[in-house]
Structures are given as structure tokens and as C-alpha cells.
Design a protein around this motif. Sequence first.
Motif, PDB file in Angstrom:
ATOM      1  N   VAL A 109     -77.190 -81.579  23.236  1.00  0.00           N
ATOM      2  CA  VAL A 109     -76.174 -81.781  24.593  1.00  0.00           C
ATOM      3  C   VAL A 109     -74.717 -81.589  24.432  1.00  0.00           C
ATOM      4  O   VAL A 109     -74.052 -81.724  22.685  1.00  0.00           O
ATOM      5  N   THR A 110     -73.728 -81.249  25.197  1.00  0.00           N
ATOM      6  CA  THR A 110     -72.692 -81.032  25.031  1.00  0.00           C
ATOM      7  C   THR A 110     -71.287 -82.463  24.895  1.00  0.00           C
ATOM      8  O   THR A 110     -71.223 -82.568  23.613  1.00  0.00           O
ATOM      9  N   ASP A 111     -72.318 -83.984  26.111  1.00  0.00           N
ATOM     10  CA  ASP A 111     -71.146 -85.193  25.207  1.00  0.00           C
ATOM     11  C   ASP A 111     -72.495 -85.657  25.631  1.00  0.00           C
ATOM     12  O   ASP A 111     -72.661 -86.023  26.578  1.00  0.00           O
ATOM     13  N   PRO A 112     -73.497 -86.348  24.430  1.00  0.00           N
ATOM     14  CA  PRO A 112     -74.439 -87.457  24.847  1.00  0.00           C
ATOM     15  C   PRO A 112     -73.558 -88.690  25.577  1.00  0.00           C
ATOM     16  O   PRO A 112     -74.150 -89.409  25.002  1.00  0.00           O
ATOM     17  N   ARG A 113     -71.943 -89.154  25.416  1.00  0.00           N
ATOM     18  CA  ARG A 113     -71.929 -90.513  25.148  1.00  0.00           C
ATOM     19  C   ARG A 113     -71.576 -90.865  26.878  1.00  0.00           C
ATOM     20  O   ARG A 113     -71.561 -92.040  26.846  1.00  0.00           O
ATOM     21  N   GLY A 114     -71.782 -89.610  27.772  1.00  0.00           N
ATOM     22  CA  GLY A 114     -71.065 -90.779  29.063  1.00  0.00           C
ATOM     23  C   GLY A 114     -70.163 -90.677  29.094  1.00  0.00           C
ATOM     24  O   GLY A 114     -69.195 -91.116  28.079  1.00  0.00           O
ATOM     25  N   PRO A 115     -69.226 -90.609  30.595  1.00  0.00           N
ATOM     26  CA  PRO A 115     -68.517 -90.833  31.048  1.00  0.00           C
ATOM     27  C   PRO A 115     -67.289 -92.233  30.931  1.00  0.00           C
ATOM     28  O   PRO A 115     -66.676 -92.671  30.600  1.00  0.00           O
TER      29      PRO A 115
END
Length: 86
Positions: free
Chosen positions: A8-14
Motif C-alpha cells: 500500500v502507498t500509505d499504510p498509516r492512515g490519515p
Amino acid sequence: DRSILRKVTDPRGPLNDWAIREVVSKHPYIVCAWGSDGKLFRRDQAVLSLIRECGVTPLALKLNKDLSRQHPLYVSYMYKPEPFNV
């Protein structure tokens, strides 16, 4: 499954950074123990910066050979949290 994180591009979440700042700002002791997987996307360095920006010194029970913070499942109960500057 940890392999999904690599896809995934951004696994941390907003809201992840916001949540970390909220917790760190309310607690004087933060023990970092994410293991070597914390290096994915250099997230370990980003989280350490967030912790330090809140005026808190990050702690670790033990460092791995690659200087990542060792996961607590692999650390003897005899270790106590200590500051580190890596």
C-alpha cells in the motif's frame, strides 16, 4: 499479514500522526518497541520525530543489531526502558 503493508502507498492512515501526538503529549514515558518492521517507509524515523517534537525522550527496552527497537516479545523482563539516540 505484514506483507500487505509493503503493497500500500500509505499504510498509516490519515489520523495516525494526530493520534500519536495526542498520546505522547499526555505521557512522559514512551517506549518504542516496533521491531525491525518499523523501518518500512522510514516510519520509525517519522514517529521518533513526532515523539521528540512533543518534548519527550523516546525509550527502548533493547535495540536490535540494525538499531531498530526490539519488540517486547523478544526481550527479557530484566530489561528496563532506557533513552536512546539513534
